[in-house]
Motif scaffolding. Structure first.
Motif, mmCIF file in Angstrom:
data_model
loop_
_atom_site.group_PDB
_atom_site.id
_atom_site.type_symbol
_atom_site.label_atom_id
_atom_site.label_comp_id
_atom_site.label_asym_id
_atom_site.label_seq_id
_atom_site.Cartn_x
_atom_site.Cartn_y
_atom_site.Cartn_z
ATOM 1 N N LEU A 116 3.303 -0.389 -0.958
ATOM 2 C CA LEU A 116 4.225 -1.594 -1.169
ATOM 3 C C LEU A 116 5.831 -0.941 -0.976
ATOM 4 O O LEU A 116 6.214 -0.824 -1.958
ATOM 5 N N GLN B 202 -4.974 2.775 -2.309
ATOM 6 C CA GLN B 202 -3.995 1.854 -1.366
ATOM 7 C C GLN B 202 -4.576 2.138 0.114
ATOM 8 O O GLN B 202 -4.578 1.560 0.820
ATOM 9 N N ARG C 106 -2.154 -8.600 1.297
ATOM 10 C CA ARG C 106 -0.426 -8.153 1.087
ATOM 11 C C ARG C 106 0.267 -9.462 1.243
ATOM 12 O O ARG C 106 1.128 -9.898 0.811
ATOM 13 N N ASP D 151 4.282 -9.481 0.597
ATOM 14 C CA ASP D 151 4.840 -8.482 1.095
ATOM 15 C C ASP D 151 5.720 -8.630 2.369
ATOM 16 O O ASP D 151 5.355 -8.543 3.513
#
Ligand SMILES: Nc1nc2c(ncn2[C@@H]2O[C@H](COP(=O)(O)OP(=O)(O)OP(=O)(O)O)[C@@H](O)[C@H]2O)c(=O)[nH]1
Ligand SMILES: [Mg+2]
Length: 262
Positions: A85, A124, A228, A233
């Motif tokens: 991120l 991730q 996401r 994001d």
């Protein structure tokens, strides 16, 4: 000294990004700042990337080659990142390469002396791709601090190979090359342990992922993108637009996100 969007120009970053495929395998070196990525890069390629004991030395990706078992590998040394991120341009460089550079193998270099913090990025990355190798670096420091890590257990829990190394003295790097080659050629196929979220999130993500699948056409893991999007994001949407030419900020998608969140 920070590297800003203005200073570099996003276009330059993008042009720098996707190396021409000249045969052989593409291998990304990702990991938290100071985990030893550039040290590993230098030993494997014989090049001299800047290393040092402070975070954030590598600001753009560097590329070099090595051959192993008759195969050519292009190794890409990425800036340190704590998370996909992206919070800075450096992190965005790393994130975009992992997501859009289509590496055959992503090596996540982790600091064995602070494993827990480093595992965040591993988890991730394994959400985006299966071709992952964890390089458990700074094992000499871990030993000095009496930190004992059960490597087979860790590999079993993660579902990806884990190779302990002490890059500064070359320990474990021959094995690292063997494992990179095995994953690149398909001789070894990691099966990352899936991360399961709350039921509501899972339902929303799979609903959204189904809508995204035809747009992404396998170029990016739809479930991960869906998660996401649910998170909002924005920089990832930019990347998807830039590298895949798909606009996920269009009203139709926004509406779907709203619907699954409702
Ligand atoms: N003791 C020990 N030191 C190491 C090892 N690997 C790297 N180092 C040292 O750790 C520091 C950081 O290494 P780098 O290779 O620059 O780390 P990096 O991951 O490229 O860092 P960023 O580019 O800032 O993300 C350097 O001082 C290295 O010499 C290792 O296995 N053992
Ligand atoms: Mg570096």
């Amino acid at each position: 000294m920070g590297l800003t969007n203005q200073a570099t120009g996003f276009r330059t970053l993008r042009e720098n990004f996707l190396p021409a495929r000249t045969g052989g395998y593409l291998v990304a070196l990702a990991g938290n700042p100071n985990a030893g990525k550039s040290t590993i890069f230098n030993v494997l390629t014989g090049l001299r990337q800047h290393t040092g004991n402070w975070p954030g030395k590598t600001v753009l990706q560097a590329r070099g080659k090595f051959t192993h078992q008759g195969h050519i590998f292009t190794l890409v040394d990425l800036p340190g990142t704590y998370s996909l991120l992206a919070n800075s341009v450096e992190e965005q460089v790393a994130r975009d390469f992992i997501c859009f550079g289509r590496p055959d193998v992503t090596v996540v270099v982790v600091d064995a002396t602070c494993l827990e913090r480093n595992l965040n990025l591993v988890l991730q990355v394994t959400e985006t791709t299966t071709a992952v190798v964890v390089c458990l670096n700074l094992m000499d420091e871990a030993r000095r601090k009496n930190i004992v890590i059960d490597v087979p257990l860790l590999a079993g829990e993660l579902g990806v190979p884990v190779v302990p190394t002490a890059a500064r003295n070359g320990e474990g790097l021959a094995r690292l090359k063997d494992v990179i080659a095995a994953v690149a050629t398909g001789a070894m196929r990691p099966v990352p342990t899936p991360i399961i979220y709350d039921k509501d999130i899972e339902t929303a993500a799979s609903q959204l992922a189904r809508q995204l699948q035809p747009l992404l056409r396998g170029r990016l893991n739809a479930r991960w993108v869906a998660l996401r999007l649910l998170e909002g994001d924005a920089t990832l949407l930019q990347g998807i637009q830039q590298f895949l030419g798909v606009d996920l900020s269009e009203p139709g998608i926004k509406l779907q996100v709203k619907e699954v969140l409702a």
